[in-house]
Design a protein around this motif. Structure first.
Motif, short mmCIF file in Angstrom:
data_model
loop_
_atom_site.label_atom_id
_atom_site.label_comp_id
_atom_site.label_asym_id
_atom_site.label_seq_id
_atom_site.Cartn_x
_atom_site.Cartn_y
_atom_site.Cartn_z
N UNK A 1 1.00 -1.02 0.01
CA UNK A 1 -0.15 0.18 -0.10
C UNK A 1 0.85 1.32 -0.07
N UNK A 2 0.43 2.47 -0.62
CA UNK A 2 0.98 3.62 -0.67
C UNK A 2 0.17 4.58 -1.33
N UNK A 3 0.70 5.81 -1.29
CA UNK A 3 -0.24 6.72 -1.89
C UNK A 3 -0.71 6.63 -3.27
N UNK A 4 0.07 5.47 -4.09
CA UNK A 4 -0.39 5.21 -5.65
C UNK A 4 -1.55 4.39 -5.58
N UNK A 5 -1.85 3.52 -4.44
CA UNK A 5 -2.88 2.64 -4.52
C UNK A 5 -4.30 3.46 -4.76
N UNK A 6 -5.27 2.78 -5.23
CA UNK A 6 -6.50 3.45 -5.41
C UNK A 6 -7.71 2.67 -6.27
N UNK A 7 -8.80 3.10 -6.33
CA UNK A 7 -9.81 2.54 -7.18
C UNK A 7 -10.06 3.27 -8.37
N UNK A 8 -9.88 2.73 -9.54
CA UNK A 8 -10.37 3.56 -10.87
C UNK A 8 -11.52 2.94 -11.58
N UNK A 9 -12.20 3.68 -12.46
CA UNK A 9 -13.43 3.47 -13.14
C UNK A 9 -13.38 3.82 -14.43
N UNK A 10 -13.86 3.06 -15.28
CA UNK A 10 -13.81 3.26 -16.60
C UNK A 10 -15.40 2.98 -17.14
N UNK A 11 -15.80 3.99 -18.01
CA UNK A 11 -17.21 4.12 -18.47
C UNK A 11 -17.14 3.96 -20.23
N UNK A 12 -16.08 3.56 -20.78
CA UNK A 12 -15.97 3.24 -21.98
C UNK A 12 -15.32 2.06 -22.51
N UNK A 13 -15.47 1.04 -21.71
CA UNK A 13 -14.68 -0.17 -22.03
C UNK A 13 -13.03 -0.23 -21.79
N UNK A 14 -12.55 0.69 -21.06
CA UNK A 14 -11.26 0.83 -20.96
C UNK A 14 -10.49 1.75 -21.63
#
Length: 182
Positions: free
Chosen positions: A145-158
């Protein structure tokens, strides 16, 4: 059925929802321990495991998650965790639209941060979620873990991804998408 291939260290297995004879195997242990074994990429069988074809991504070292598109067997997403002991520019989320002949990295944070998860929304296959996990093993310690960890979302198939703003938690790892209420 997979013990004759170049690596028997498995990170993930995915069954094609459209064809039960098609199976994808990502090599390299997704858990990062001192005794973890790196992999050599991604494999695919189209005959229920009788024969296997290497489908690339060997430099990623760890395939943590494979998702086959629910309606298009040629479209596959891969979350690559990366080499556990060094920086690895091949960390990221990859996509193929030709059954694994060619791969394109669609999400990359840095050489220090890999991806543990990628999921397709069961109600809308253009919506994807991916979790980034900054990690690095040293002889004397393990950075998880570190500050670059995160959750990402795409709404256009990547094609593009948006950071969902959870990077301050630093310990995002595994997620699940509820099938009735994504």
């Amino acid at each position: 059925i997979f013990d004759q291939e170049a690596s028997t260290s498995i990170g993930d297995i995915a069954l094609d929802p459209s064809d039960p004879d098609v199976l994808w195997v990502g090599t390299g242990e997704a858990n990062i321990f001192r005794s973890s074994t790196a992999g050599c990429g991604l494999y695919k069988t189209s005959d229920g495991g009788k024969t296997w074809q290497h489908r690339g991504l060997g430099a990623t070292h760890t395939i943590a998650r494979i998702v086959v598109h629910p309606k298009d067997s040629n479209t596959v997403y891969v979350a690559a965790g990366g080499h556990e002991w060094t920086d690895n520019p091949e960390r990221g989320v990859y996509k193929t639209t030709d059954g694994g002949q060619n791969w394109r990295r669609v999400l990359h944070v840095s050489d220090h941060t890999g991806f543990n998860e990628v999921h397709v929304d069961p109600r809308n296959s253009k919506v994807l979620y991916a979790t980034a996990h900054q990690r690095r093993r040293h002889v004397w310690t393990y950075i998880s873990g570190g500050p670059e960890s995160g959750l990402y979302k795409s709404e256009d198939g990547g094609k593009s991804f948006k950071n969902m703003g959870l990077e301050k938690s630093e310990h995002i790892g595994m997620i699940a998408i509820h099938p009735n209420n994504p």
